[in-house]
Write a protein that holds these residues in place. Structure first.
Motif, mmCIF file in Angstrom:
data_model
loop_
_atom_site.group_PDB
_atom_site.id
_atom_site.type_symbol
_atom_site.label_atom_id
_atom_site.label_comp_id
_atom_site.label_asym_id
_atom_site.label_seq_id
_atom_site.Cartn_x
_atom_site.Cartn_y
_atom_site.Cartn_z
ATOM 1 N N ARG A 89 47.974 46.958 53.445
ATOM 2 C CA ARG A 89 46.592 47.439 53.514
ATOM 3 C C ARG A 89 45.658 46.382 52.936
ATOM 4 N NH1 ARG A 89 43.697 51.535 49.762
ATOM 5 N NH2 ARG A 89 41.872 52.140 50.957
ATOM 6 N N LEU A 90 44.725 45.914 53.765
ATOM 7 C CA LEU A 90 43.746 44.912 53.364
ATOM 8 C C LEU A 90 42.395 45.593 53.219
ATOM 9 C CD1 LEU A 90 44.795 42.161 55.926
ATOM 10 C CD2 LEU A 90 45.596 42.424 53.571
ATOM 11 N N GLU A 91 41.730 45.345 52.083
ATOM 12 C CA GLU A 91 40.477 46.044 51.792
ATOM 13 C C GLU A 91 39.415 45.056 51.315
ATOM 14 O OE1 GLU A 91 39.164 48.769 48.112
ATOM 15 O OE2 GLU A 91 40.623 49.742 49.413
ATOM 16 N N PRO A 122 37.575 42.635 46.884
ATOM 17 C CA PRO A 122 38.666 42.669 47.849
ATOM 18 C C PRO A 122 39.967 43.138 47.192
ATOM 19 C CG PRO A 122 38.364 40.436 47.069
ATOM 20 C CD PRO A 122 37.320 41.278 46.381
ATOM 21 N N GLY A 123 40.917 43.568 48.010
ATOM 22 C CA GLY A 123 42.207 43.990 47.486
ATOM 23 C C GLY A 123 43.253 44.010 48.583
ATOM 24 N N VAL A 124 44.512 43.950 48.194
ATOM 25 C CA VAL A 124 45.622 44.027 49.139
ATOM 26 C C VAL A 124 46.711 44.903 48.524
ATOM 27 C CG1 VAL A 124 46.602 41.861 48.225
ATOM 28 C CG2 VAL A 124 47.292 42.703 50.486
ATOM 29 N N THR A 125 47.290 45.786 49.329
ATOM 30 C CA THR A 125 48.331 46.700 48.867
ATOM 31 C C THR A 125 49.503 46.676 49.850
ATOM 32 O OG1 THR A 125 46.705 48.173 47.849
ATOM 33 C CG2 THR A 125 48.876 49.089 48.260
ATOM 34 N N SER A 140 50.070 46.207 44.401
ATOM 35 C CA SER A 140 48.736 45.840 44.864
ATOM 36 C C SER A 140 48.129 44.781 43.966
ATOM 37 C CB SER A 140 47.824 47.070 44.909
ATOM 38 O OG SER A 140 47.578 47.565 43.616
ATOM 39 N N LEU A 141 47.209 44.018 44.531
ATOM 40 C CA LEU A 141 46.405 43.035 43.819
ATOM 41 C C LEU A 141 44.943 43.296 44.147
ATOM 42 C CD1 LEU A 141 48.452 39.771 44.550
ATOM 43 C CD2 LEU A 141 48.407 41.051 42.397
ATOM 44 N N SER A 142 44.067 43.142 43.156
ATOM 45 C CA SER A 142 42.648 43.398 43.376
ATOM 46 C C SER A 142 41.807 42.426 42.566
ATOM 47 C CB SER A 142 42.291 44.836 42.999
ATOM 48 O OG SER A 142 42.525 45.077 41.616
#
Length: 403
Positions: A89-91, A122-125, A140-142
């Motif tokens: 999941r890209l945010e 931004p964030g990636v899970t 996840s990283l944010s």
């Protein structure tokens, strides 16, 4: 400008939908391992508030603030050779806010640095579902950045569910490492000495603030109509927990910057109960107890009642009541004594009651909405909030989902 943003995002979703529909067919064995766009979400909201207890000016003065935020995310899925489902999941989110109280940090300027600002986050899970072994694993990283603040975070989550999916236990561990740019009120950026004014060495540079969280969730399906969840969070913070540009006025009329302990432990515990009263009506209830080592004890009670007008359209009125005691270090304008080691006039740390009420409208259709086949959900949510100390706010949120 916000309408343009929403229209552009819907246009983008329609283009993405058309591409997904024209993808060439694949064999079943290859298709199960192909990376594909599973879901796209776009959420945009407008928020405004007003009140008369600004912490920037020592607990008095305007709290007027507006915030416009937009968040876009896309979920990509793939099944591996062991039949485990991987989801990426890209945010990306951006907020723009204006704050009248922040403009009082330096009232001699036309506009202070924090009077208006943008926040980008931004964030990636990544998650992996193993249906055969009944567990989900994820990480996840944010990142978040604004004028005087930078944050980077990471989290890990694990959940184990029963074979019949009626019981699930979840664990989430997270850490957020933040850096504050120190900004003092204009009159406290210098010190008076026998030789004149000199720069205040505490009024510049940057300081860290770190947060560590552990969350536990146990969910149990009681029967076809009832579901229960138990929640426990443990949160520990250390570093620069006070906001350095918030003034505190003492009984002798002297002014200082907010000063709070360098550590804080928070313990919220809650229970969530859902009851499917009929095929059209659901009762969603929630209660949370909160305590911390700053002296705050709080209670939250919430009820939401989704009602299906049609199989595709539902209305959900909701209400939340919240009450808390004051932190040990809180006092209002010119109420602090000089003997106190820690002090704040931030009314977020005062004793108050609050009420939030609103309505959620949800349109859901597997065959598409507005002529877009993949546009699965459109949701609009309005909420009105008021506190016993006079703070009032309104918010409206639009969300769309493409599947």
């Amino acid at each position: 400008m916000q309408k343009i943003c929403l229209s552009a995002s819907l246009f983008f979703l329609s283009i993405l939908s058309s591409f997904s529909q024209t993808a060439p067919p694949d064999s079943d064995s290859f298709k199960s391992r192909k990376l594909k766009a599973e879901e796209v979400n776009f959420v945009s909201s407008y928020y405004n508030q007003d009140g008369d207890n600004s912490a920037v000016t020592g607990g008095i003065g305007t709290e007027k603030l507006t915030d416009i935020s937009s968040v876009f995310d896309i979920s990509l899925t793939r099944t591996d050779l062991r039949n485990r489902l991987h989801t990426l999941r890209l945010e990306a989110g951006i907020d723009h806010y204006t704050s009248a109280s922040s403009d009082r940090i330096d009232p001699n300027t036309i506009s202070s640095a924090s009077a208006s600002d943008n926040r980008f986050y931004p964030g990636v899970t990544w998650t992996r579902l193993d249906a055969e072994k009944h567990y989900t694993l994820g990480a996840s990283l944010s990142m978040s950045r604004e004028y005087d603040y930078f944050s980077k975070g990471a989290s890990f989550n694990f959940s184990q569910f029963s074979k019949d999916h009626n019981r699930e236990f979840g664990l989430t561990l997270g850490a957020y490492l933040d850096t504050w740019k120190i900004i003092y009120p204009i009159e406290l950026r210098t010190l008076a000495t026998s030789t004149g004014l000199i720069p205040n060495p505490e009024a510049s540079g940057s300081k860290p603030r770190n947060s560590y969280n552990a969350s536990f969730v146990l969910t149990q399906v009681i029967n076809k109509r009832m579901q229960l969840s138990l929640l426990l969070d443990l949160a520990f913070q250390s570093g620069q927990l006070a906001t350095p540009y918030q003034r505190v006025y003492f009984q002798d009329k002297s002014v200082h910057v907010e000063h709070l302990p360098a550590q804080r432990l928070k313990i919220p515990a809650g229970i969530r109960f859902n009851y499917f009263a009929t095929d059209r009506v659901v009762l969603r209830s929630f209660y949370r107890f909160y305590t911390d080592d700053w002296g705050i004890t709080a209670h939250t009670a919430e009820l939401e009642v989704p009602y299906k007008l049609t199989p595709f359209l539902s209305l959900s009125p909701f209400y939340r009541f919240y009450t808390q005691t004051a932190a040990d270090y809180f006092a209002g304008y010119q109420q602090h004594g000089m003997q106190q080691a820690f002090y704040t006039s931030d009314y977020d740390l005062s004793a108050f009651n609050s009420h939030l009420a609103g309505l959620n409208l949800r349109l859901n259709s597997a065959s598409g909405i507005l002529g877009i086949n993949k546009l699965n959900t459109v949701e609009i949510r309005y909420g009105h909030y008021n506190r016993s100390n006079g703070l009032i706010s309104n918010s409206i949120t639009l969300g769309v989902t493409l599947k």
